[in-house]
Write an enzyme that holds these catalytic residues in place. Structure first.
Site, PDB file in Angstrom:
ATOM      1  CG  ASN A   1      67.061  22.232  35.718  1.00  0.00           C
ATOM      2  OD1 ASN A   1      67.131  21.021  35.492  1.00  0.00           O
ATOM      3  ND2 ASN A   1      67.591  23.136  34.914  1.00  0.00           N
TER       4      ASN A   1
ATOM      5  CD1 TRP B   1      75.674   7.485  32.260  1.00  0.00           C
ATOM      6  CD2 TRP B   1      73.475   7.310  32.617  1.00  0.00           C
ATOM      7  NE1 TRP B   1      75.148   6.706  31.252  1.00  0.00           N
ATOM      8  CE2 TRP B   1      73.797   6.584  31.438  1.00  0.00           C
ATOM      9  CE3 TRP B   1      72.148   7.339  33.027  1.00  0.00           C
ATOM     10  CZ2 TRP B   1      72.840   5.890  30.687  1.00  0.00           C
ATOM     11  CZ3 TRP B   1      71.198   6.651  32.286  1.00  0.00           C
ATOM     12  CH2 TRP B   1      71.543   5.937  31.132  1.00  0.00           C
TER      13      TRP B   1
ATOM     14  CD1 TRP C   1      80.782   3.959  33.441  1.00  0.00           C
ATOM     15  CD2 TRP C   1      80.911   5.954  34.444  1.00  0.00           C
ATOM     16  NE1 TRP C   1      80.201   4.881  32.600  1.00  0.00           N
ATOM     17  CE2 TRP C   1      80.273   6.117  33.185  1.00  0.00           C
ATOM     18  CE3 TRP C   1      81.106   7.082  35.242  1.00  0.00           C
ATOM     19  CZ2 TRP C   1      79.824   7.345  32.719  1.00  0.00           C
ATOM     20  CZ3 TRP C   1      80.655   8.308  34.771  1.00  0.00           C
ATOM     21  CH2 TRP C   1      80.032   8.433  33.531  1.00  0.00           C
TER      22      TRP C   1
ATOM     23  CD1 TRP D   1      65.242  22.497  27.028  1.00  0.00           C
ATOM     24  CD2 TRP D   1      66.216  20.518  26.577  1.00  0.00           C
ATOM     25  NE1 TRP D   1      66.449  22.734  26.426  1.00  0.00           N
ATOM     26  CE2 TRP D   1      67.069  21.552  26.143  1.00  0.00           C
ATOM     27  CE3 TRP D   1      66.619  19.202  26.392  1.00  0.00           C
ATOM     28  CZ2 TRP D   1      68.304  21.288  25.535  1.00  0.00           C
ATOM     29  CZ3 TRP D   1      67.846  18.940  25.787  1.00  0.00           C
ATOM     30  CH2 TRP D   1      68.672  19.974  25.376  1.00  0.00           C
TER      31      TRP D   1
ATOM     32  CD  GLU E   1      64.231  24.996  30.478  1.00  0.00           C
ATOM     33  OE1 GLU E   1      64.397  23.793  30.699  1.00  0.00           O
ATOM     34  OE2 GLU E   1      65.133  25.738  30.053  1.00  0.00           O
TER      35      GLU E   1
ATOM     36  CD1 TRP F   1      69.339  11.271  36.080  1.00  0.00           C
ATOM     37  CD2 TRP F   1      71.525  11.371  36.570  1.00  0.00           C
ATOM     38  NE1 TRP F   1      69.456  11.585  37.410  1.00  0.00           N
ATOM     39  CE2 TRP F   1      70.787  11.650  37.740  1.00  0.00           C
ATOM     40  CE3 TRP F   1      72.912  11.388  36.645  1.00  0.00           C
ATOM     41  CZ2 TRP F   1      71.403  11.939  38.967  1.00  0.00           C
ATOM     42  CZ3 TRP F   1      73.525  11.674  37.858  1.00  0.00           C
ATOM     43  CH2 TRP F   1      72.776  11.944  38.993  1.00  0.00           C
TER      44      TRP F   1
HETATM   45  C1  LIG Z   1      69.872  14.939  36.461  1.00  0.00           C
HETATM   46  C2  LIG Z   1      68.484  15.473  36.187  1.00  0.00           C
HETATM   47  C3  LIG Z   1      67.371  14.659  36.351  1.00  0.00           C
HETATM   48  C4  LIG Z   1      66.087  15.140  36.075  1.00  0.00           C
HETATM   49  N1  LIG Z   1      65.006  14.307  36.258  1.00  0.00           N
HETATM   50  C5  LIG Z   1      63.757  14.766  35.971  1.00  0.00           C
HETATM   51  C6  LIG Z   1      62.616  13.941  36.150  1.00  0.00           C
HETATM   52  O1  LIG Z   1      62.707  12.768  36.526  1.00  0.00           O
HETATM   53  N2  LIG Z   1      61.396  14.473  35.883  1.00  0.00           N
HETATM   54  C7  LIG Z   1      61.243  15.757  35.434  1.00  0.00           C
HETATM   55  O2  LIG Z   1      60.105  16.193  35.224  1.00  0.00           O
HETATM   56  N3  LIG Z   1      62.305  16.543  35.238  1.00  0.00           N
HETATM   57  C8  LIG Z   1      63.554  16.105  35.488  1.00  0.00           C
HETATM   58  N4  LIG Z   1      64.624  16.935  35.306  1.00  0.00           N
HETATM   59  C9  LIG Z   1      64.424  18.241  34.639  1.00  0.00           C
HETATM   60  C10 LIG Z   1      64.198  19.449  35.560  1.00  0.00           C
HETATM   61  O3  LIG Z   1      65.156  19.492  36.563  1.00  0.00           O
HETATM   62  C11 LIG Z   1      62.809  19.473  36.201  1.00  0.00           C
HETATM   63  O4  LIG Z   1      61.820  19.266  35.205  1.00  0.00           O
HETATM   64  C12 LIG Z   1      62.530  20.850  36.841  1.00  0.00           C
HETATM   65  O5  LIG Z   1      63.508  21.119  37.812  1.00  0.00           O
HETATM   66  C13 LIG Z   1      61.162  20.844  37.455  1.00  0.00           C
HETATM   67  O6  LIG Z   1      60.910  22.049  38.140  1.00  0.00           O
HETATM   68  P1  LIG Z   1      59.776  23.044  37.622  1.00  0.00           P
HETATM   69  O7  LIG Z   1      58.520  22.306  37.356  1.00  0.00           O
HETATM   70  O8  LIG Z   1      59.710  24.176  38.560  1.00  0.00           O
HETATM   71  O9  LIG Z   1      60.401  23.481  36.219  1.00  0.00           O
HETATM   72  P2  LIG Z   1      60.142  24.766  35.315  1.00  0.00           P
HETATM   73  O10 LIG Z   1      61.447  25.459  35.179  1.00  0.00           O
HETATM   74  O11 LIG Z   1      59.001  25.561  35.785  1.00  0.00           O
HETATM   75  O12 LIG Z   1      59.841  24.114  33.897  1.00  0.00           O
HETATM   76  C14 LIG Z   1      58.514  23.776  33.469  1.00  0.00           C
HETATM   77  C15 LIG Z   1      58.443  22.335  33.068  1.00  0.00           C
HETATM   78  O13 LIG Z   1      59.309  22.081  31.967  1.00  0.00           O
HETATM   79  C16 LIG Z   1      59.842  20.767  32.065  1.00  0.00           C
HETATM   80  N5  LIG Z   1      61.301  20.862  32.171  1.00  0.00           N
HETATM   81  C17 LIG Z   1      62.034  21.867  32.690  1.00  0.00           C
HETATM   82  N6  LIG Z   1      63.355  21.621  32.546  1.00  0.00           N
HETATM   83  C18 LIG Z   1      63.452  20.418  31.932  1.00  0.00           C
HETATM   84  C19 LIG Z   1      64.541  19.611  31.509  1.00  0.00           C
HETATM   85  N7  LIG Z   1      65.823  20.003  31.649  1.00  0.00           N
HETATM   86  N8  LIG Z   1      64.280  18.425  30.927  1.00  0.00           N
HETATM   87  C20 LIG Z   1      63.015  17.996  30.727  1.00  0.00           C
HETATM   88  N9  LIG Z   1      61.932  18.736  31.111  1.00  0.00           N
HETATM   89  C21 LIG Z   1      62.154  19.924  31.698  1.00  0.00           C
HETATM   90  C22 LIG Z   1      59.262  20.137  33.335  1.00  0.00           C
HETATM   91  O14 LIG Z   1      58.145  19.373  32.979  1.00  0.00           O
HETATM   92  C23 LIG Z   1      58.890  21.368  34.150  1.00  0.00           C
HETATM   93  O15 LIG Z   1      57.867  21.120  35.076  1.00  0.00           O
HETATM   94  C24 LIG Z   1      65.923  16.474  35.592  1.00  0.00           C
HETATM   95  C25 LIG Z   1      67.047  17.282  35.436  1.00  0.00           C
HETATM   96  C26 LIG Z   1      68.313  16.801  35.731  1.00  0.00           C
HETATM   97  C27 LIG Z   1      69.506  17.706  35.556  1.00  0.00           C
END
Ligand SMILES: Cc1cc2nc3c(=O)[nH]c(=O)nc-3n(C[C@H](O)[C@H](O)[C@H](O)COP(=O)(O)OP(=O)(O)OC[C@H]3O[C@@H](n4cnc5c(N)ncnc54)[C@H](O)[C@@H]3O)c2cc1C
Length: 495
Positions: free
Chosen positions: A358, A376, A323, A295, A292, A399
């Site tokens: 997420n 989007w 759209w 990602w 993650e 997105w």
């Molecule tokens: C439509 C959409 C928009 C999003 N917008 C953002 C945003 O603006 N900023 C953002 O930080 N994340 C975004 N995310 C990714 C993700 O949802 C969040 O990073 C995550 O929910 C943060 O919670 P956490 O820190 O507990 O994640 P954890 O599950 O603990 O993951 C650890 C870290 O990994 C990174 N991470 C995790 N999943 C993703 C992912 N799919 N893509 C990129 N990085 C990821 C984040 O930095 C996160 O803090 C988005 C996801 C979606 C589906």
């Protein structure tokens, strides 16, 4: 200007002392003045001025950083640009008044920031001011990783396979407490035109919507470190499974801290590798967590190599996608009034806390793009303004992934069913009841689709559909078919 022992450390997306490469190196050259310069939206030429929720976080994060710096070194000096005072003139003026010849910063990777920083560097050079810049936000510079053919990666799995053993080869650096010029500064700095934190005007005033956010979150490096510690001790051991359940604390909640650089991914990477070496965590959970973080890294990588990511479809086929524009439907989605409980719960969690789980982000994004057929970018804009973790790279890439037009995207025809997602990931309706109190008394069987509940069940739960909770604004089955038809139209247009 002759070489001097005074430098400026310009904080931007790195609001921490621990593992801050620019800060650590700056102290090798003598005393430093820590500086933060805010650029209010009216002085910005690009579209991505900081959103409302992020401004709230920024205020508290700066406050925390200033407290830390004051207790171990020198307070943070705040400035703000005006239409007549650009960042370059603030820095040049500071250097001239204080005899500084060097500025240190950590690099930013958003296209508008790269352009801005290049121009700033040139301007400073004209005034004999050296800039020392560092990578301190990513595990690897995006221009270091390419496929065997020398092209940028477009798919996550090969990118990840290629990079994971090449990431974060340097060890994190400590807080520069061992450096005498940091610990016992002597210089009196001329910062008469500096501002107070309040004068940056980052907090919402009328109306002040931040109360519920205040309860839930604490910005700053200390809180980031504490959360990371706690996560390593507990939830990381169940991450692979728990990360999908929105009603539990199964994820690290580090995203806003990472977005503001209050903790480095390099530290996370090294700590996690230590856990792995000492067999403290199940490999599946740890690998999933690191992927993650991967990602996040891949999102920055995409943004660097495809700078139009926030504006244009990564896959240009989607430029012809039809759209809809419908402000009523968009508003219902934003306000959490679509009549689909999981979508509404997510959107209300976002509004009240500045965060959304997420799994639910994926469901609400699919719903906007594929059930409501709204572009989007409308969703990305709303998230940008309301998320505390708003991050141009992750937001744009995610997105586009959800809409089906991104690099390595979820195929367009994979349309999330908001009812089965709800039944699968929140079977007992705990998350739904938390964010939709008006549905709290419905049974687990009916809470995922209240419109199918018998009239007696609704009456007993005190629900009047259309009044206390909306009817579904679209029929998911029909909306899905319409979305698939529009997708087929794309193919017809191409042939
Ligand atoms: C439509 C959409 C928009 C999003 N917008 C953002 C945003 O603006 N900023 C953002 O930080 N994340 C975004 N995310 C990714 C993700 O949802 C969040 O990073 C995550 O929910 C943060 O919670 P956490 O820190 O507990 O994640 P954890 O599950 O603990 O993951 C650890 C870290 O990994 C990174 N991470 C995790 N999943 C993703 C992912 N799919 N893509 C990129 N990085 C990821 C984040 O930095 C996160 O803090 C988005 C996801 C979606 C589906």
């Amino acid at each position: 200007m002759t070489d001097s022992k005074y430098s400026i450390m310009l904080f931007r997306c790195d609001l921490r002392l621990m593992d801050n490469a620019a800060l650590f190196s700056a102290n090798d050259f003598g005393e430093i003045l820590p500086v933060y310069i805010h650029e209010p939206s009216e002085n910005i030429t690009h579209d991505w001025s900081i959103g409302g929720a992020s401004q709230w976080w920024l205020h508290h994060s700066l406050q925390h950083l200033n407290e830390q710096l004051t207790s171990v070194s020198q307070p943070l000096a705040y400035f703000k640009t005006t239409p007549h005072k650009a960042i370059s003139s603030i820095l040049i003026n500071l250097c001239e008044k204080n005899g500084c010849t060097r500025i240190f910063w950590n690099r930013r990777y958003e296209p508008h920031h790269i352009e801005h920083d290049k121009a700033l560097k040139m301007e400073l050079k004209k005034h004999d001011i050296e800039v020392h810049s560092f990578n301190n936000n990513l595990l690897s510079e995006p221009w270091h990783q390419f496929t065997k053919q020398g092209t940028p990666f477009k798919v996550f799995t090969p990118y990840w396979r290629h990079c994971k053993n090449r990431f974060a080869t340097d060890l994190p650096v400590p807080i520069p407490l061992s450096k005498p010029d940091f610990r016992t500064p002597k210089k009196t700095w001329h910062i008469e035109d500096g501002l107070s934190l309040q004068e940056l005007e980052l907090l919402p005033s009328n109306p002040d919507w931040s109360k519920s956010i205040n309860v839930q979150w604490q910005a700053g490096e200390q809180s980031a470190q504490q959360k990371w510690e706690e996560f390593q001790e507990s939830s990381i051991n169940h991450y692979d499974e728990a990360r999908n359940i929105p009603s539990i604390s199964g994820t690290s909640l580090l995203s806003p801290h990472l977005a503001f650089g209050e903790i480095s991914t390099r530290q996370i990477w090294h700590d996690a590798t230590q856990l792995q070496m000492h067999n403290h965590t199940r490999t599946d959970d740890l690998n999933r967590y690191l992927s993650e973080i991967g990602w996040r890294e891949f999102s920055y990588y995409q943004l660097f190599h495809f700078p139009d990511l926030p504006k244009n479809n990564f896959n240009p086929r989607f430029d012809k996608f039809h759209w809809d524009t419908n402000n009523d439907l968009l508003k219902a989605w934003q306000q959490g009034k679509t009549g689909y409980p999981l979508v509404d719960a997510g959107m209300r969690e976002l509004w009240q806390t500045g965060y959304m789980h997420n799994r639910v982000r994926m469901v609400v994004a699919s719903f906007l793009c594929k059930d409501l057929l709204i572009h989007w970018q409308e969703g990305a804009k709303w998230f940008w303004d309301t998320l505390l973790d708003a991050d141009l790279a992750s937001n744009s890439a995610s997105w586009q992934w959800c809409a089906g037009c991104g690099a390595d995207a979820s195929p367009f025809f994979r349309i999330f069913n908001p009812i089965t997602q709800s039944e699968k990931f929140d079977a007992a309706g705990i998350y739904l009841r938390k964010w939709l109190p008006e549905l709290a008394k419905l049974s687990n069987k009916h809470i995922h689709k209240p419109w199918e509940a018998p009239i007696e069940a609704l009456e007993q739960a005190g629900i009047v559909l259309g009044k206390t909770y909306p009817y579904p604004i679209v029929d998911h089955k029909l909306a899905r078919l319409e979305a698939l038809d529009r997708y087929k139209d794309l193919k017809t247009l191409e042939s």
